[in-house]
Write a protein that holds these residues in place. Sequence first.
Motif, PDB file in Angstrom:
ATOM      1  N   PHE A 308      62.052 -39.221  23.877  1.00  0.00           N
ATOM      2  CA  PHE A 308      61.201 -38.443  22.970  1.00  0.00           C
ATOM      3  C   PHE A 308      61.211 -36.964  23.360  1.00  0.00           C
ATOM      4  N   LYS A 309      61.033 -36.701  24.646  1.00  0.00           N
ATOM      5  CA  LYS A 309      61.035 -35.315  25.133  1.00  0.00           C
ATOM      6  C   LYS A 309      62.396 -34.661  24.915  1.00  0.00           C
ATOM      7  N   ALA A 310      63.470 -35.406  25.159  1.00  0.00           N
ATOM      8  CA  ALA A 310      64.811 -34.844  24.993  1.00  0.00           C
ATOM      9  C   ALA A 310      65.071 -34.470  23.538  1.00  0.00           C
ATOM     10  N   PHE A 311      64.628 -35.322  22.610  1.00  0.00           N
ATOM     11  CA  PHE A 311      64.843 -35.033  21.194  1.00  0.00           C
ATOM     12  C   PHE A 311      64.058 -33.789  20.767  1.00  0.00           C
ATOM     13  N   LEU A 312      62.806 -33.669  21.200  1.00  0.00           N
ATOM     14  CA  LEU A 312      62.017 -32.486  20.833  1.00  0.00           C
ATOM     15  C   LEU A 312      62.581 -31.227  21.467  1.00  0.00           C
ATOM     16  N   ASP A 313      63.151 -31.355  22.660  1.00  0.00           N
ATOM     17  CA  ASP A 313      63.813 -30.198  23.285  1.00  0.00           C
ATOM     18  C   ASP A 313      65.030 -29.760  22.480  1.00  0.00           C
ATOM     19  N   SER A 314      65.743 -30.720  21.927  1.00  0.00           N
ATOM     20  CA  SER A 314      66.902 -30.368  21.106  1.00  0.00           C
ATOM     21  C   SER A 314      66.465 -29.658  19.826  1.00  0.00           C
ATOM     22  N   LEU A 315      65.341 -30.093  19.229  1.00  0.00           N
ATOM     23  CA  LEU A 315      64.811 -29.396  18.053  1.00  0.00           C
ATOM     24  C   LEU A 315      64.345 -27.987  18.412  1.00  0.00           C
ATOM     25  N   TYR A 316      63.733 -27.863  19.565  1.00  0.00           N
ATOM     26  CA  TYR A 316      63.280 -26.538  20.013  1.00  0.00           C
ATOM     27  C   TYR A 316      64.475 -25.597  20.179  1.00  0.00           C
ATOM     28  N   ALA A 317      65.546 -26.102  20.807  1.00  0.00           N
ATOM     29  CA  ALA A 317      66.729 -25.274  21.002  1.00  0.00           C
ATOM     30  C   ALA A 317      67.384 -24.926  19.671  1.00  0.00           C
ATOM     31  N   LEU A 318      67.353 -25.855  18.726  1.00  0.00           N
ATOM     32  CA  LEU A 318      67.998 -25.633  17.435  1.00  0.00           C
ATOM     33  C   LEU A 318      67.329 -24.494  16.665  1.00  0.00           C
ATOM     34  N   TYR A 319      66.006 -24.435  16.675  1.00  0.00           N
ATOM     35  CA  TYR A 319      65.300 -23.440  15.873  1.00  0.00           C
ATOM     36  C   TYR A 319      64.911 -22.190  16.667  1.00  0.00           C
ATOM     37  N   ASN A 320      64.705 -22.337  17.932  1.00  0.00           N
ATOM     38  CA  ASN A 320      64.313 -21.179  18.717  1.00  0.00           C
ATOM     39  C   ASN A 320      65.477 -20.220  18.950  1.00  0.00           C
ATOM     40  N   ARG A 321      66.676 -20.747  19.041  1.00  0.00           N
ATOM     41  CA  ARG A 321      67.849 -19.911  19.327  1.00  0.00           C
ATOM     42  C   ARG A 321      68.587 -19.470  18.073  1.00  0.00           C
ATOM     43  N   SER A 322      68.154 -19.911  16.917  1.00  0.00           N
ATOM     44  CA  SER A 322      68.855 -19.574  15.679  1.00  0.00           C
ATOM     45  C   SER A 322      67.864 -19.032  14.644  1.00  0.00           C
ATOM     46  N   PRO A 323      67.795 -17.723  14.478  1.00  0.00           N
ATOM     47  CA  PRO A 323      66.928 -17.167  13.427  1.00  0.00           C
ATOM     48  C   PRO A 323      67.296 -17.663  12.030  1.00  0.00           C
ATOM     49  N   LYS A 324      68.591 -17.959  11.813  1.00  0.00           N
ATOM     50  CA  LYS A 324      69.021 -18.457  10.510  1.00  0.00           C
ATOM     51  C   LYS A 324      68.367 -19.805  10.203  1.00  0.00           C
ATOM     52  N   ASN A 325      68.422 -20.731  11.162  1.00  0.00           N
ATOM     53  CA  ASN A 325      67.788 -22.033  10.955  1.00  0.00           C
ATOM     54  C   ASN A 325      66.280 -21.895  10.749  1.00  0.00           C
ATOM     55  N   GLN A 326      65.685 -20.989  11.491  1.00  0.00           N
ATOM     56  CA  GLN A 326      64.240 -20.795  11.373  1.00  0.00           C
ATOM     57  C   GLN A 326      63.875 -20.236  10.004  1.00  0.00           C
ATOM     58  N   ASN A 327      64.675 -19.312   9.483  1.00  0.00           N
ATOM     59  CA  ASN A 327      64.408 -18.752   8.152  1.00  0.00           C
ATOM     60  C   ASN A 327      64.606 -19.808   7.060  1.00  0.00           C
ATOM     61  N   GLU A 328      65.634 -20.655   7.228  1.00  0.00           N
ATOM     62  CA  GLU A 328      65.853 -21.724   6.248  1.00  0.00           C
ATOM     63  C   GLU A 328      64.683 -22.708   6.251  1.00  0.00           C
ATOM     64  N   LEU A 329      64.141 -22.996   7.451  1.00  0.00           N
ATOM     65  CA  LEU A 329      62.981 -23.886   7.537  1.00  0.00           C
ATOM     66  C   LEU A 329      61.753 -23.251   6.897  1.00  0.00           C
ATOM     67  N   LYS A 330      61.602 -21.936   7.053  1.00  0.00           N
ATOM     68  CA  LYS A 330      60.491 -21.229   6.412  1.00  0.00           C
ATOM     69  C   LYS A 330      60.585 -21.330   4.894  1.00  0.00           C
ATOM     70  N   THR A 331      61.804 -21.197   4.379  1.00  0.00           N
ATOM     71  CA  THR A 331      62.001 -21.272   2.929  1.00  0.00           C
ATOM     72  C   THR A 331      61.605 -22.647   2.387  1.00  0.00           C
ATOM     73  N   ILE A 332      61.998 -23.679   3.095  1.00  0.00           N
ATOM     74  CA  ILE A 332      61.662 -25.041   2.656  1.00  0.00           C
ATOM     75  C   ILE A 332      60.153 -25.256   2.732  1.00  0.00           C
ATOM     76  N   CYS A 333      59.506 -24.727   3.774  1.00  0.00           N
ATOM     77  CA  CYS A 333      58.048 -24.846   3.885  1.00  0.00           C
ATOM     78  C   CYS A 333      57.360 -24.167   2.693  1.00  0.00           C
ATOM     79  N   THR A 334      57.893 -23.015   2.289  1.00  0.00           N
ATOM     80  CA  THR A 334      57.322 -22.315   1.136  1.00  0.00           C
ATOM     81  C   THR A 334      57.500 -23.126  -0.141  1.00  0.00           C
ATOM     82  N   GLU A 335      58.678 -23.726  -0.292  1.00  0.00           N
ATOM     83  CA  GLU A 335      58.933 -24.541  -1.491  1.00  0.00           C
ATOM     84  C   GLU A 335      58.019 -25.758  -1.544  1.00  0.00           C
TER      85      GLU A 335
END
Length: 451
Positions: A308-335
């Motif tokens: 469980f911890k390893a999977f959440l760490d992978s999600l953290y690395a995916l969005y924390n290190r990529s502004p593009k992924n974070q912006n795409e997630l923001k767009t979906i949250c807005t939708e």
Amino acid sequence: MVWTFDQWIEKKSRYPWLFCSKQKIGCEYCKEIGTLKTVKKRGVEISKEWSMCTVDEGNHLKKQTRLANLRNKVKKHSDSFAHQHAYEIKKEKESEKIVKNFEAKLHKNHVNTEYIFRTAYYIAKYNRPFDDHFKLIELQKANGISLGSILHSRYSATTIIDHIATKMREQLVKNIIDCSAKLSVLIDESTTLSSKTSMVVYIKSAISNDDPIFMFLDLVELDNQLAVNIVDKLLACLHKCGFDETFLQKNWVSFVSDGASVLLGKKNGVAKRLKDKYPLIFSWHCMNHRLELAVNDSVKDVTATNHFKAFLDSLYALYNRSPKNQNELKTICTELDMIFLKVGRVLDVRWVASSYRAVQAIWKIFPALYNHLYNASNDTTKDKKTQSKYTGLYKKLGSPQFVLDLALMCDILKELSYLSNQLQSHTVTLLQADQLIKSNNYAFQNNQFDQ
């Protein structure tokens, strides 16, 4: 010699500035003002004869002539511009105009300094950067407040804040000593941005016989992390702040720290050395540190949480290190009309309350997170390896097992977060902390979590 006593009294009442010395007359105003170098005015010069009392009636034989000469001299001097100027200065001096002007100017400077000190105090109280000091002053000037022309820089702000802190600490310590209140000391080691080891010193005591409160005392730089050095630096800090040895012997009752062996070691720890010197002291391991150690030990023992911890760490690395992924997630949250929350780390070196916020964020944005991973896995602009990575993530995220684990971790971490925040309260007592821990243990043993 030509005036009788009655005549002198009559002249004195008519011209109160007259005075007599060695059978000659002079002017008191000119005598007093003539010695001042700053009263010289263009076209005005104080008469030396009148200021030095050397005016006489002349050498005429006839008394009537001498009386007339004397009357003319007195009348002419009374009407002279120099005498009038001396009278005005004398009048201003008697009214203390200069003193009052100086006092008014001094009062204005004091008021301006008070405004500057309040501005600097605001910066310290609300943790604002020192650069805001000059900006706040410019804002107040634009609003019409006079703040003088000095103490406007960020360097002045640091000095002012340090001065205010010193004075406040002196008053607090004096109040504690005057009330003979019991003293508790809490310390914690930390490392500054310049990689220097330091010790944060807090005290808990009663102010003006009120309820005890926690107060920051000082930040002490350590030469090394040996117990002897920590004890010496701590005692030097207390003595510097005003706690003498007699007061510490009678009123120092507790010492609190984390569970490091150098602090709570039974043989040579800091607590042991302090207790040998101050017999009233009892040592205490910080409740929050105990809670964190218990959580870390539980995570190590229950290996099922590793995936469980390893999977959440992978999600953290995916969005924390990529502004593009974070912006795409923001767009979906807005939708989806959802509030965007950042994905954080769980069960790391921070307090357990931060782990709860990270897990809660994933729970709240779960639909947006799943949609983004699903869309990314089907994005043909990405290579096959990246698509496979997103496919694995969204399948793991959408599996029933992960959803159940996420819900369970939300419930558990919510209880631990509540306990951690309660133990961090400055007003919590040992009896209240004990009751909170028992309630938390009961909730875990009987699976009775707050919904």
